[in-house]
Scaffold this motif. Structure first.
Motif, mmCIF file in Angstrom:
data_model
loop_
_atom_site.group_PDB
_atom_site.id
_atom_site.type_symbol
_atom_site.label_atom_id
_atom_site.label_comp_id
_atom_site.label_asym_id
_atom_site.label_seq_id
_atom_site.Cartn_x
_atom_site.Cartn_y
_atom_site.Cartn_z
ATOM 1 N N THR A 123 0.935 -1.173 0.066
ATOM 2 C CA THR A 123 -0.059 -0.083 -0.001
ATOM 3 C C THR A 123 0.834 1.477 -0.009
ATOM 4 O OG1 THR A 123 -0.126 0.274 2.415
ATOM 5 C CG2 THR A 123 -1.769 -1.155 1.278
ATOM 6 N N LYS A 124 2.048 1.287 0.667
ATOM 7 C CA LYS A 124 2.864 2.315 0.694
ATOM 8 C C LYS A 124 3.304 2.682 -0.878
ATOM 9 C CE LYS A 124 7.359 2.086 0.995
ATOM 10 N NZ LYS A 124 8.516 1.511 1.224
ATOM 11 N N ALA A 171 3.340 5.954 -5.940
ATOM 12 C CA ALA A 171 3.145 5.781 -7.395
ATOM 13 C C ALA A 171 1.986 6.643 -7.948
ATOM 14 C CB ALA A 171 3.033 4.272 -7.748
ATOM 15 N N ASN A 172 1.232 6.981 -7.035
ATOM 16 C CA ASN A 172 -0.132 7.653 -7.216
ATOM 17 C C ASN A 172 -0.233 9.059 -6.225
ATOM 18 O OD1 ASN A 172 -1.913 5.841 -8.994
ATOM 19 N ND2 ASN A 172 -1.020 4.598 -7.457
ATOM 20 N N LEU A 173 0.738 9.911 -6.418
ATOM 21 C CA LEU A 173 1.024 10.883 -5.679
ATOM 22 C C LEU A 173 0.376 12.357 -6.374
ATOM 23 C CD1 LEU A 173 4.663 11.001 -3.985
ATOM 24 C CD2 LEU A 173 2.557 10.619 -3.052
ATOM 25 N N TYR A 174 0.178 11.980 -7.607
ATOM 26 C CA TYR A 174 -0.563 13.105 -8.313
ATOM 27 C C TYR A 174 -2.084 13.080 -8.077
ATOM 28 C CZ TYR A 174 3.764 14.247 -11.054
ATOM 29 O OH TYR A 174 5.070 14.560 -11.443
ATOM 30 N N LEU A 199 -7.167 0.983 0.894
ATOM 31 C CA LEU A 199 -5.819 0.810 1.142
ATOM 32 C C LEU A 199 -5.867 -0.448 2.080
ATOM 33 C CD1 LEU A 199 -4.352 4.127 1.837
ATOM 34 C CD2 LEU A 199 -3.790 2.676 -0.269
ATOM 35 N N ALA A 200 -7.046 -0.637 3.065
ATOM 36 C CA ALA A 200 -7.183 -1.719 3.951
ATOM 37 C C ALA A 200 -7.387 -2.764 3.206
ATOM 38 C CB ALA A 200 -8.092 -1.269 5.024
ATOM 39 N N SER A 201 -8.359 -2.729 2.165
ATOM 40 C CA SER A 201 -8.709 -3.639 1.321
ATOM 41 C C SER A 201 -7.774 -4.332 0.192
ATOM 42 C CB SER A 201 -10.100 -3.343 0.448
ATOM 43 O OG SER A 201 -10.310 -4.248 -0.770
ATOM 44 N N MET A 202 -6.845 -3.514 -0.037
ATOM 45 C CA MET A 202 -5.805 -3.846 -0.930
ATOM 46 C C MET A 202 -4.734 -4.886 -0.042
ATOM 47 S SD MET A 202 -2.764 -1.452 -2.663
ATOM 48 C CE MET A 202 -3.482 -0.850 -3.849
ATOM 49 N N ALA A 203 -4.690 -4.486 1.335
ATOM 50 C CA ALA A 203 -3.718 -4.972 2.403
ATOM 51 C C ALA A 203 -4.554 -6.383 2.721
ATOM 52 C CB ALA A 203 -3.451 -4.025 3.569
ATOM 53 N N GLY A 204 -5.672 -6.351 2.697
ATOM 54 C CA GLY A 204 -6.493 -7.574 2.890
ATOM 55 C C GLY A 204 -6.574 -7.464 4.595
ATOM 56 N N MET A 205 -7.099 -6.212 4.967
ATOM 57 C CA MET A 205 -6.952 -6.310 6.408
ATOM 58 C C MET A 205 -8.312 -5.145 6.783
ATOM 59 S SD MET A 205 -3.157 -5.194 7.678
ATOM 60 C CE MET A 205 -1.873 -5.937 7.177
ATOM 61 N N SER A 261 -9.357 -1.084 11.066
ATOM 62 C CA SER A 261 -8.541 -0.810 12.494
ATOM 63 C C SER A 261 -7.321 -1.505 12.485
ATOM 64 C CB SER A 261 -9.548 -1.065 13.565
ATOM 65 O OG SER A 261 -9.902 -2.270 13.463
ATOM 66 N N LYS A 262 -7.341 -2.711 11.584
ATOM 67 C CA LYS A 262 -6.119 -3.308 11.579
ATOM 68 C C LYS A 262 -5.069 -2.561 10.808
ATOM 69 C CE LYS A 262 -3.211 -7.202 11.870
ATOM 70 N NZ LYS A 262 -2.379 -7.478 12.982
ATOM 71 N N TYR A 263 -5.589 -2.352 9.681
ATOM 72 C CA TYR A 263 -4.431 -1.642 8.662
ATOM 73 C C TYR A 263 -3.960 -0.327 9.323
ATOM 74 C CZ TYR A 263 -2.858 0.996 4.604
ATOM 75 O OH TYR A 263 -1.993 1.507 3.832
#
Length: 330
Positions: free
Chosen positions: A229-230, A235-238, A247-253, A256-258
Motif C-alpha cells: 500500500t505504501k 506511485a499515485n501522488l498526483y 488501502l485496507a482492502s488492498m492489504a487484506g485487513m 482498524s487493523k490496517y
C-alpha cells in the motif's frame, strides 16, 4: 575540492583542529562560523550530559567540500539526522549513500570506529544534527535490537561494529523543522537543541522497542501488505488520497487493523504519510522551472483549494510554497 579531516569527542576539543583547517571563527567553544568562501552559516556544538553531545549544522555550502571523519579511540555512536533541502552524500566504509529530506532517507548511525565522510550539496541548505552517544549507554539496546531497516553490519577482529541507514519518523522530522530557522544566538536555543536531541533519540529507541515487542510484531505477510500500500501511494501522488478503506482492502485487513499496522511500520498515519510525500513532490515541481504559478502546481497534484495546499506545505517545510517557485523561463 577542499578536504577537512577531523575526529569526534564528547567534549569540545575536537573542534580546534577542525577550525584551523577551515580558517573559521569559533565562539565560546560552541559556535563555528564558516568563512564566506566556503559556506554561509555555522555549526553549534554542546554537551547535553556527560555521555551525550550534539553538533548542529545549518549552512549553505558555496564550494565543494568533503568533511572526513577519522576513527578515534572515543567509544561513540554517531546518530546523523539530515533534513537538508537537497541530497547530500555520506560515505561509510567506502560506500556512498544519499541522505537528506529530499531523498527520503534522513538517518545514518555510524560507529565511531568506522571511517566516514560527508559531502554537502552546493548552494543548497544543509540541515544536519549529529548526536554523539557513548557506547555504554547503548550496549543493552544494541544487544536486544536488530537494526533491520536497510541494515549494514561489519565485523572487525574481536568485536562487532555497525552502521545503519534509513528514514526517520514524521515526529522527528517536525522536531528538526522547528529549530532550523531559529537564531543560534537566542538565549533558549541551546536548551531547545538539547531537548530536541533527546527527543530524537527517544523516538528512535521507541520505534525499535515497539517493533521488538511480541504484541506489536507484524508477520512477514503483514509487512509485505503494508509495503504494497505504501508503494501504491508513492506511485499515485498526483491523485487524491486513495482512502483508508481502499488501502485496507488492498492489504487484506480491516480498517482498524490496517491503520494500526501502518502506524507500527512507519510511525504515522497513511494520510499523513501521503501528505508528506505529496508535499515533497510539490517542492520538486515548484523548483523544476516548469510551472508559472502555484495554481498550476496545485491542480497538477489534484488539489482544489490553494489555502489548503499552502497550509500543508508550510506545516511541513516551515515556509510558503511561493518561496520555492521557480517560474518557467520564457
Amino acid at each position: 575540492m577542499k578536504k577537512i579531516f577531523h575526529y569526534y569527542s564528547l567534549t569540545p576539543e575536537w573542534q580546534h583542529d577542525f577550525v584551523k583547517q577551515l580558517n573559521a571563527e569559533i565562539i565560546d567553544n560552541k559556535i563555528i562560523i564558516f568563512p564566506p568562501e566556503i559556506a554561509e552559516g555555522h555549526s553549534y556544538f554542546t554537551q547535553i550530559m556527560p555521555n551525550i553531545s550534539v553538533v548542529f549544522m545549518n549552512a549553505v555550502v558555496k564550494n565543494e567540500i568533503k568533511i572526513c571523519r577519522q576513527p578515534s579511540d572515543n567509544d561513540l555512536y554517531i546518530f546523523h539526522f539530515d533534513l537538508s533541502e537537497y541530497t547530500n552524500l555520506i560515505k561509510i566504509n567506502n560506500e556512498d549513500y544519499k541522505i537528506g529530506a529530499y531523498d527520503k532517507l534522513e538517518l545514518a548511525i555510524i560507529d565511531n570506529q568506522i571511517e566516514s565522510s560527508f559531502k554537502p550539496a552546493i548552494n543548497r541548505r544543509t540541515i544536519a544534527i549529529r548526536i554523539l552517544v557513548h557506547k555504554k549507554l547503548l550496549h543493552d539496546f544494541i544487544a536486544r535490537n536488530s537494526l533491520n531497516e536497510n541494515p549494514k553490519k561489519k565485523i572487525y577482529p574481536g568485536e562487532e561494529v555497525f552502521y545503519h541507514y534509513g528514514s526517520t519518523d514524521s515526529n522527528s522530522t517536525l522536531l528538526i523543522q522547528s529549530i532550523k530557522d531559529m537564531s543560534i544566538y537566542d538565549l533558549y536555543f541551546e536548551s531547545l537543541l538539547k531537548g530536541i536531541s533527546l527527543k530524537l533519540l527517544g523516538n528512535f529507541f521507541s520505534k525499535f522497542n515497539d517493533s521488538d515487542s511480541d504484541n506489536n510484531r507484524l508477520t512477514h505477510a503483514e509487512n509485505d501488505s503494508i509495503n504494497k500500500t505504501k508503494n501504491y501511494m508513492l506511485a499515485n501522488l498526483y491523485g487524491p488520497f486513495p482512502s483508508v478503506i481502499f488501502l485496507a482492502s488492498m492489504a487484506g485487513m480491516s480498517e482498524s487493523k490496517y491503520k494500526s499496522a501502518f502506524k507500527k511500520c512507519f510511525n504515522t498515519t497513511p494520510n499523513n504519510f501521503f501528505i508528506k510525500e505529496k508535499m515533497s513532490l510539490a517542492r520538486e515541481l515548484l523548483r523544476s522551472g516548469q510551472y508559472n504559478s502555484l495554481t498550476e502546481v496545485m491542480y497538477e497534484l489534484s488539489y482544489s483549494k490553494l489555502s489548503y495546499f499552502t497550509s500543508k506545505y508550510f506545516e511541513l517545510f516551515n515556509h510558503k510554497p511561493i518561496d520555492d517557485l521557480q517560474k518557467k523561463s520564457r
